[in-house]
Design an enzyme around this catalytic site. Structure first.
Site, PDB file in Angstrom:
ATOM      1  N   GLU B  69     -82.514  14.219  28.338  1.00 57.16           N
ATOM      2  CA  GLU B  69     -82.372  15.214  29.398  1.00 57.16           C
ATOM      3  C   GLU B  69     -83.083  16.468  28.928  1.00 57.16           C
ATOM      4  OE1 GLU B  69     -78.031  13.996  31.259  1.00 57.16           O
ATOM      5  OE2 GLU B  69     -78.246  15.842  30.120  1.00 57.16           O
ATOM      6  N   ASP B  80     -73.397  26.897  31.882  1.00 61.57           N
ATOM      7  CA  ASP B  80     -73.562  26.644  30.457  1.00 61.57           C
ATOM      8  C   ASP B  80     -72.780  27.600  29.582  1.00 61.57           C
ATOM      9  OD1 ASP B  80     -75.420  24.392  30.054  1.00 61.57           O
ATOM     10  OD2 ASP B  80     -76.713  25.591  31.354  1.00 61.57           O
ATOM     11  N   TYR B 194     -73.250  11.289  36.188  1.00 63.56           N
ATOM     12  CA  TYR B 194     -72.945  12.110  35.020  1.00 63.56           C
ATOM     13  C   TYR B 194     -71.519  12.607  35.196  1.00 63.56           C
ATOM     14  CZ  TYR B 194     -73.761  15.691  31.379  1.00 63.56           C
ATOM     15  OH  TYR B 194     -73.700  16.478  30.251  1.00 63.56           O
TER      16      TYR B 194
END
Lengths: 399, 286
Positions: B69, B80, B194
């Protein structure tokens, strides 16, 4: 669909708005939307909100004819919607009160918020204190520096103020960090967004809670002058005070509206925060809207003397209303805003927030060009006590 | 074979089309036959610089990574944690653009068949042009795209283009996803799903979520797609545990941290490699 009936079911205003957020938060915003739609027309909810708006916040706020300012400028009559007289000194609490009543009904125990100027942080900390809920506020380190009194206020009110030192250390970074908190503590936390920004339902919900401003102004101006105003003027960072004043007037096509963005050092310098006047469409903080960004889609650093306008985006409904031409957008520089800050203080004995000073500055320009029979309503969204340090510094005065 | 697509971009389909397996499908099939789970590694493109990212990518493959990725740096990475935020900042500081990332993929693709997923936020892609992005990504040799702030409700604009170019659009599911959302994502997703192991931002965590197995089984009832689990995974024990439940394991921040701490010291790429091969071993024997 009529423009006043937007957003659509999925939170879009034309191509703008929506829900551009990580999957973890999707159930949370869907839950929030359901709760909001359920309670917004609930009698007990409305009654409780009305009670606090009146008894705690001090509504209705006056619509004040600024006679001396009008005379000084020489032109259209300028009326000030005195949101600076709300408890905590700005319009922000209209929204935080609505959202915390919702949080209570949803059983959320913990409140978080982002803040730029600190007004929304103070308004959030205030209602959290009042209802005894745990409260954490995210604030950029640069804003902490220029809005020290508000930082102390939040702490006095029992909130934890978390400094944010990433990116430009201002409002957008505080919002990033609040979103990171929310995604981590989504089970028990209610995120009170302070502007008509973020993912659906926030832009709609915050607008609805702030619309009390325009609803009162409609009745007040009718009582005082027996007619509609010709122009409405309000400053636009994220744009909640502007949507609050404008929204109830949208259907009255004769009422023209101007949103005033922050031109900072001037639009040509690149150091400003005028997302609509100088930005491009993009996606940030949950919605598609005009953004200040470089050609690669990276969000650029903004500048405004007023922390509350120092934000690279704008509420999606503003982007939509701009494109349709229903609302005009312009920008006022730091210098012009500071000048208006002084003039309003001297002529009316009212010290406006630097954010609101942008609206006052444009209203003065506009009034000059109009006949004496015309009427302008300016949203005086907040008071200037929090800005005394900044203003003194800009004027070269020590305090 | 293919005419021009809409808007002047020819379709980048490489003679593929339905029936033929793409690199992602091939990888999962190959691993399954060997009793292995996919080891997926996230790194940020351009951290510390594009040239080194290229070296790291080859080293990752050599050390046993099965899928890469590749993070597209963004100024405001709100999903994040601090590790990947800092990587994004470093990449932007040295001027990494989406164009550079695509060029990197093109370069790397000359020499490897490892599946490459472009991983990022929507604004850089939107600014690049959604149509142009999907076309260029395919042409460069990318296999999938994952956009963190693009839930299925908003994804049509991009999905039309990734479909046209036969690129997988990968979606996330999380511990907060209820059955309705699992169904919605299962319907739109391709490539793999995911699964975000914890509610939160990216970054290493001490413990795996206790409800992992239950949640993954709930997803499996709704889709035949492979499920890879990421967020918070950094140790061999965690990799092993997740491998026993899911089809793949994603490690990101732990690798990004290694890259950050190396400060470009000579030979650090090898160090990244041995970290990866150590963890990869824990995905075998299932």
């Amino acid at each position: 669909m009529k423009i006043q009936n937007l957003p659509d079911k999925r939170g879009h205003f034309g191509i703008y708005g929506g829900r551009y957020i990580s999957e973890t938060l999707m159930p949370a915003v869907i839950e929030l939307e359901k709760a909001y739609l359920k309670f917004k027309n609930d009698k007990a909810f409305k009654k409780e909100l009305d009670y606090y708006l009146k008894e705690y916040i001090g509504r209705p706020t006056p619509l004040y004819f600024a006679e001396r300012l009008t005379k000084k400028v020489g032109g259209a009559k300028i009326y000030l919607k005195r949101e600076d007289l709300c408890h905590t000194g700005a319009h922000k609490i209209n929204n935080t009160m609505g959202q915390i009543l919702l949080a209570k009904r949803m059983g959320k125990k913990r409140i978080i918020a982002e803040t730029g100027a600190g007004q929304h942080g103070v308004a959030t900390a205030t209602v959290a204190a009042m209802f005894g809920l745990e409260c954490e506020i995210y604030m950029g380190t640069e804003d902490i520096e220029r809005q020290k009194p508000n930082v102390f206020r939040m702490k006095l009110l029992g909130a934890k103020v978390n400094p944010v030192s990433s990116g430009s250390c201002t409002l957008k970074d505080a919002m990033n960090e609040a979103l990171r908190d929310w995604v981590t503590n989504v089970w028990n936390t209610f995120y009170i967004i302070g502007s008509v920004a973020g993912p659906h339902p926030y832009p709609m919900m915050v607008r609805d809670f702030q619309s009390i401003i325009g609803r009162e102004a409609t009745a007040q101006i009718k009582n005082m002058t027996n007619r509609f105003p010709d122009f409405l003027v309000a400053c636009v960072g994220g744009g909640s005070n502007a949507m609050g004043l404008f929204y109830p007037f949208l259907k009255d096509k004769k009422v023209k509206m101007i949103g005033v963005e922050a031109a900072g050092f001037g639009l040509k310098t690149g150091k400003h925060a005028a997302s609509i006047c100088a930005g491009k469409v993009g996606v940030l903080h949950g919605s598609k809207t005009y953004l200040l960004q470089d050609r690669d889609g990276q969000i650029t650093h903004t500048h405004s003397v007023s922390a509350g306008l120092d934000y690279p985006g704008v509420g999606p409904e503003h982007s939509f209303l701009h494109d349709t031409g229903r609302i005009g957008y312009t920008a006022i520089t730091d210098k012009e805003a500071l000048n208006a800050f002084k003039i309003l203080s001297l002529s009316e004995g009212i010290i406006p927030a630097l954010e609101s000073s942008h609206a006052v500055a444009y209203a003065m320009k506009l009034a000059k060009k109009l006949g004496k029979d015309k009427i302008i309503i300016v949203n005086l969204s907040g008071r200037g006590d929090k800005d005394l340090n900044t203003a003194a510094k800009e004027m070269g005065v020590g305090i | 074979m293919n005419g021009k697509g809409q808007g002047g971009y020819p379709s980048a389909r490489m003679g593929g089309g339905k029936g033929q397996e793409n690199r992602i499908q091939k990888t999962f099939a190959r691993l399954k036959a060997k009793g292995e789970k996919a080891f997926v590694i996230f790194i940020t493109a351009g951290d510390p610089d594009i040239k080194t990212t290229k070296e790291i990518m080859f080293e990752l493959e050599k050390s046993g990574a099965d899928i890469i990725e590749l993070g597209i740096p963004f100024s405001d990475p709100m999903a994040d944690g601090t590790t990947i935020q800092a990587a994004s900042e470093r990449a932007l500081k040295n001027g990494t653009t989406l164009n550079d990332v695509l060029k990197l993929v093109r370069d790397v693709r000359q020499k490897t068949e490892i599946p490459i997923i472009l991983f990022g936020y929507y604004n850089p892609i939107f600014a690049y042009g959604v149509k142009r992005f999907a076309y260029s990504a395919k042409k460069a040799g990318a296999d999938g795209v994952l956009v963190v702030d693009l839930p299925p409700e908003e994804a049509d604009e991009l999905k039309i283009e990734t479909d046209k170019n036969s690129i997988d659009l990968i979606f996330l599911l999380t511990p907060t996803s209820d059955n309705a959302r699992v169904k919605l994502v299962a319907e739109k997703a391709s490539g793999f799903i995911y699964y975000v192991s914890v509610a939160g931002v990216t970054g290493a965590r001490k413990n795996l979520a206790s409800n992992l197995k239950r949640n993954i089984n709930a997803i499996k009832r709704n889709t035949a797609l492979p499920i890879c689990v990421g967020f918070g995974i950094s140790t061999r024990e965690q990799v092993k545990k997740v491998s026993s439940i899911a089809d793949g394991v994603v490690v990101g921040s732990a690798i990004v941290k290694l890259i950050a701490h190396s400060e470009g010291k000579k030979g650090f790429v090898k160090g990244v490699g041995s970290f990866v091969s150590n963890l990869k071993a824990a995905t075998k024997g299932f």
